[in-house]
Design an enzyme around this catalytic site. Sequence first.
Site, short mmCIF file in Angstrom:
data_model
loop_
_atom_site.label_atom_id
_atom_site.label_comp_id
_atom_site.label_asym_id
_atom_site.label_seq_id
_atom_site.Cartn_x
_atom_site.Cartn_y
_atom_site.Cartn_z
N PHE A 109 32.55 -61.21 68.82
CA PHE A 109 32.31 -62.30 70.19
C PHE A 109 32.70 -61.77 71.29
O PHE A 109 33.55 -61.00 71.40
CB PHE A 109 33.10 -63.49 69.47
N TYR A 146 45.26 -54.52 61.76
CA TYR A 146 44.45 -55.63 62.20
C TYR A 146 43.77 -56.19 60.96
O TYR A 146 43.90 -57.58 60.67
CB TYR A 146 43.46 -55.29 63.31
N LEU A 176 38.23 -67.08 72.62
CA LEU A 176 37.81 -67.87 71.64
C LEU A 176 38.95 -69.25 71.65
O LEU A 176 38.51 -70.31 71.47
CB LEU A 176 37.88 -67.33 70.43
N SER A 197 42.63 -67.66 76.66
CA SER A 197 41.37 -66.90 76.94
C SER A 197 40.56 -66.95 76.00
O SER A 197 40.84 -67.20 74.63
CB SER A 197 42.07 -65.41 77.18
N LYS A 207 44.32 -59.96 59.14
CA LYS A 207 43.32 -60.90 59.00
C LYS A 207 42.98 -61.07 57.69
O LYS A 207 42.72 -62.27 57.35
CB LYS A 207 41.91 -60.49 59.72
N ASP A 227 50.50 -70.13 75.17
CA ASP A 227 49.96 -68.50 75.34
C ASP A 227 51.11 -67.63 76.21
O ASP A 227 51.75 -68.05 76.90
CB ASP A 227 48.57 -68.54 76.26
N VAL A 258 54.17 -66.10 70.51
CA VAL A 258 54.10 -66.22 68.95
C VAL A 258 54.98 -65.31 67.96
O VAL A 258 55.23 -65.60 67.08
CB VAL A 258 52.95 -66.62 68.47
N SER A 282 38.73 -62.44 60.66
CA SER A 282 37.72 -61.91 61.45
C SER A 282 36.93 -61.03 60.40
O SER A 282 37.41 -61.10 59.30
CB SER A 282 38.71 -60.52 62.14
#
Length: 263
Positions: free
Chosen positions: A201, A168, A17, A15, A172, A36, A60, A155
């Site tokens: 994005f 998040y 990016l 999916s 990142k 995935d 993952v 990010s």
Amino acid sequence: MKIENRTFVVSGGASGLGEATVRMLHANGGFVSILDMNAELGNKIANELSPRVVFFKCDVTDTDSIAQAVKGTMEWVGKTGKELGGCVPAAGVGFPGKIIDSRSGEPIPISSVDLVLKINLRGTIDLMRQVSAHLIKVTPTAPDGERGVFVMVASSAAYDGQPGQMAYSASKGAVVAMTLPIARDLARYGIRVVTIAPSLFKSAMTAYLSEKALKSLERVMEWPVRPGNPDEFARTVKDSIENVMLNGTVIRLDGAMRMPSKM
Ligand SMILES: NC(=O)c1ccc[n+]([C@@H]2O[C@H](COP(=O)([O-])OP(=O)(O)OC[C@H]3O[C@@H](n4cnc5c(N)ncnc54)[C@H](O)[C@@H]3O)[C@@H](O)[C@H]2O)c1
């Protein structure tokens, strides 16, 4: 590193990016192993781009699941004879949550923090360490003796996280911070590490944003005044793979946008 006739592992490749990265690698003659959780989308893309793209269902956060997928990828590499060239660990989630919930006054459940860190940070490290074990064994290519490249995905939230992005941003920010030490660890093998830090994005992750939120974000976009397209991200992955001088660095891909505190 040339893309043509090399194999790349892309987590989150079903999916957004990650998918755009898979399509870019395929269009440039590369071989791709998608890892995935989403088997439906993953299989669909692999069927469409077969025989140079395969899919392995993989979580993952589960080290054995990564091990199985990497093993399957290496068996496939054995059959195609197309040596490993790198990995783009793009699997990620952006589950929001403030440290204290503004309505209930309750602290964020630690399980929710753990999950974001486990997917975005631990999952990235685990995949990279398992792929590295194979990448250090590939034949070095002239003129520099390059063996491969990792392109990590950070990010804007690594620098200017918004309210509710604590976990998040932590994940990142860690990806940004570990770019140089991993590049230093792998330099002796001719393996580079580049990180891309995108702003907003278009993807499944950002599809939930309301028209109002998007309009509000446009206020803080410098230029161009629009979200990035996944293929613009993939183009930077291509440069990161092909330009041997990019190493140990983070590329902000954000049109000079700086995320505001309030929308
Ligand atoms: N879209 C943006 O605006 C934006 C901005 C900055 C950074 N990013 C980062 O880009 C990366 C890709 O995000 P996207 O926007 O394409 O989102 P997306 O939701 O379209 O794709 C993410 C993919 O990761 C997979 N995934 C999630 N958890 C997984 C797990 N445990 N194991 C394996 N796969 C898993 C999903 O199934 C999905 O296919 C993420 O790391 C994200 O944080 C996105």
